[in-house]
Design a protein around this motif. Sequence first.
Motif, mmCIF file in Angstrom:
data_model
loop_
_atom_site.group_PDB
_atom_site.id
_atom_site.type_symbol
_atom_site.label_atom_id
_atom_site.label_comp_id
_atom_site.label_asym_id
_atom_site.label_seq_id
_atom_site.Cartn_x
_atom_site.Cartn_y
_atom_site.Cartn_z
ATOM 1 N N THR A 14 0.843 -1.204 0.000
ATOM 2 C CA THR A 14 0.000 0.000 0.000
ATOM 3 C C THR A 14 0.877 1.252 0.000
ATOM 4 O O THR A 14 0.578 2.225 -0.697
ATOM 5 N N ILE A 17 2.195 1.683 -3.513
ATOM 6 C CA ILE A 17 1.138 2.216 -4.380
ATOM 7 C C ILE A 17 0.939 3.710 -4.106
ATOM 8 O O ILE A 17 0.827 4.513 -5.039
ATOM 9 N N GLU A 20 3.694 5.655 -5.686
ATOM 10 C CA GLU A 20 3.586 5.632 -7.149
ATOM 11 C C GLU A 20 2.485 6.592 -7.619
ATOM 12 O O GLU A 20 2.654 7.301 -8.619
ATOM 13 N N ILE A 21 1.378 6.644 -6.897
ATOM 14 C CA ILE A 21 0.298 7.591 -7.210
ATOM 15 C C ILE A 21 0.837 9.019 -7.132
ATOM 16 O O ILE A 21 0.599 9.841 -8.021
ATOM 17 N N PHE A 119 -7.245 -2.156 -5.421
ATOM 18 C CA PHE A 119 -6.074 -2.714 -6.092
ATOM 19 C C PHE A 119 -5.717 -4.050 -5.459
ATOM 20 O O PHE A 119 -5.821 -4.212 -4.235
ATOM 21 N N THR A 156 -0.628 -6.398 -8.151
ATOM 22 C CA THR A 156 -1.061 -5.030 -8.437
ATOM 23 C C THR A 156 -1.014 -4.753 -9.935
ATOM 24 O O THR A 156 -0.005 -4.975 -10.585
ATOM 25 N N TRP A 158 -0.540 -2.100 -12.307
ATOM 26 C CA TRP A 158 -0.006 -0.735 -12.255
ATOM 27 C C TRP A 158 -0.704 0.196 -13.231
ATOM 28 O O TRP A 158 -0.799 1.407 -12.961
ATOM 29 N N VAL A 161 -3.427 1.656 -11.299
ATOM 30 C CA VAL A 161 -2.893 2.659 -10.369
ATOM 31 C C VAL A 161 -2.664 3.978 -11.104
ATOM 32 O O VAL A 161 -3.034 5.050 -10.611
#
Length: 175
Positions: A14, A17, A20-21, A119, A156, A158, A161
């Motif tokens: 998490t 993620i 990355e967001i 996700f 995940t 991506w 995402v």
Amino acid sequence: MKTLILYLSHDGQTMKIAHEIACKMGGVVEVAPLNPESAVDLKQFSQVVIGASIRYGHFHRNLYQFIEKYHLQLNQMPTAFFSVNLTARKADKNTPETNGYTRKFLQKSKWKPTITQVFAGGLYYPRYRFIDRVMIQLIMRITGGETDTTKEIEYTNWNDVYQFADRLKHQVNRA
């Protein structure tokens, strides 16, 4: 325009993620672990995103404590919630409507996020403590998942995402 991304992560997926967001959104984005004891001035942000993972069928209690404390403020601004869990590795369980954990959370929550997403997480058997490895292996056996405890699998998606990050970027630009 400033975005705050808070996360609760058991094994790091998490958190990965969330970061990355933030990278994909660009602009001014602050990423931090969610800690309900910390005072957060939500007024300095134009958007708040919260990400939380499932462990043994539950979100961490800190998520509920934070929402209890801040739901009135969160409901008055653009917000988003993303859930991370291994159940979402299945195509019929990877949306807020079809993922039981996320659906139940959203139904019971006083907070009504503007955008929600689910996700799939990661399965990292070698990194788990013995008891966690055995328990997760049992859960995966019951649900038809990977049971080889030598494997690490990132489920995940991506691209999902990145699409979520784009939605967040557009949401904050409209605010």
